[in-house]
Design a protein around this motif. Structure first.
Motif, short mmCIF file in Angstrom:
data_model
loop_
_atom_site.label_atom_id
_atom_site.label_comp_id
_atom_site.label_asym_id
_atom_site.label_seq_id
_atom_site.Cartn_x
_atom_site.Cartn_y
_atom_site.Cartn_z
N SER B 3 10.54 -5.32 -10.61
CA SER B 3 9.22 -5.61 -10.04
C SER B 3 9.12 -5.01 -8.66
O SER B 3 10.12 -4.76 -7.98
N VAL B 4 7.89 -4.75 -8.26
CA VAL B 4 7.60 -4.16 -6.96
C VAL B 4 6.54 -5.02 -6.28
O VAL B 4 5.52 -5.34 -6.90
N THR B 5 6.79 -5.40 -5.04
CA THR B 5 5.85 -6.22 -4.30
C THR B 5 5.36 -5.47 -3.07
O THR B 5 6.15 -5.07 -2.22
N GLN B 6 4.05 -5.26 -3.03
CA GLN B 6 3.44 -4.72 -1.83
C GLN B 6 2.84 -5.90 -1.10
O GLN B 6 1.93 -6.57 -1.61
N CYS B 23 6.80 -2.56 1.29
CA CYS B 23 7.13 -2.55 -0.13
C CYS B 23 8.52 -3.12 -0.32
O CYS B 23 9.47 -2.68 0.33
N TYR B 25 11.32 -4.32 -3.57
CA TYR B 25 11.59 -4.20 -4.99
C TYR B 25 12.68 -5.17 -5.39
O TYR B 25 13.38 -5.72 -4.53
N CYS B 91 3.37 1.84 -3.97
CA CYS B 91 4.82 1.96 -4.01
C CYS B 91 5.25 1.89 -5.48
O CYS B 91 4.64 1.16 -6.28
N GLY B 103 3.63 -0.94 -7.73
CA GLY B 103 3.10 -2.13 -7.09
C GLY B 103 1.59 -2.20 -7.27
O GLY B 103 0.97 -1.30 -7.83
N LYS B 104 1.00 -3.28 -6.75
CA LYS B 104 -0.43 -3.48 -6.95
C LYS B 104 -1.29 -2.73 -5.96
O LYS B 104 -2.52 -2.74 -6.08
#
Lengths: 113, 112
Positions: B3-6, B23, B25, B91, B103-104
């Protein structure tokens, strides 16, 4: 710019109708991808292809099918469109590996009424 | 699953000010990291990528990013932004056999 075209660029259709989106590349790249972009979700992978007739599912593949009969063309089909498939669809290509840079097409805006 | 979090969905900044887009991950294995930019009504294009080597990566248009393995982060920076940097930034992370995960997105708005 990488030679990627998408057709149509815009489409409005009704629920229950079949829809096919086309991605065409002139780069002879091995990998091709279909993504959908929705507000708040970023880009999500639908399906991808790693060669002619070789495809695999992505994160959001339900309701979609793909075909790749030639290196240059990758088709995305919605067998029976639903309003939840209203989105912007992007095709992308990459050369020899999934770590290679992905080059994106201009997108297709699909509205399902 | 990867998962990727911005961390910021929107970042407003004044012209010529510095900016950092964050960013993080989730993968604990080797990763390849990317930043893409999307200008209005266009597809995405690559800003920069980290595959291996130096943890500071320079990209196009004066952007750079630093890979921090201990923090599992890959933040994007620019020392002085221009109006033309107004865009959405994504990202993305690739690891193992999973496809690239995006990411979103972070919408950067540069204010004159």
């Amino acid at each position: 710019d990488a030679g990627i075209t998408q057709s149509p660029r815009h489409k409005v259709t009704e629920t229950g109708t079949p829809v096919t989106l086309r991605c065409h590349q002139t780069e002879n790249h091995r990998y091709m991808y279909w993504y959908r972009q929705d507000p708040g979700h970023g880009l999500r992978l639908i399906h991808y292809s790693y060669g002619v007739k070789d495809t695999d599912k992505g994160e959001v593949s339900d309701g979609y099918s793909v075909s790749r009969s030639k290196t240059e063309d990758f088709l995305l089909t919605l067998e029976s469109a639903t309003s939840s498939q209203t989105s912007v669809y992007f095709c992308a290509i990459s050369a020899a590996s999934r770590t290679d840079t992905q080059y994106f097409g201009p997108g297709t805006r699909l509205t399902v009424l | 699953a990867q998962s990727v979090t911005q961390l910021d969905s929107q970042v407003p900044v004044f012209e010529e000010a510095p900016v950092e887009l964050r960013c993080n991950y989730s993968s604990s294995v080797s990763v390849y990291l990317f930043w893409y930019v999307q200008y209005p009504n266009q597809g995405l294009q690559l800003l920069l990528k980290y595959l291996s080597g130096s943890t500071l990566v320079k990209g196009i248009n004066g952007f750079e990013a630093e890979f921090n393995k201990s923090q599992t982060s890959f933040h994007l920076r620019k020392p002085s932004v221009h109006i033309s940097d107004t865009a959405e930034y994504f990202c993305a992370v690739f690891s193992g056999n999973t496809p690239l995960v995006f990411g979103k997105g972070t919408r950067l708005s540069v204010i004159a």
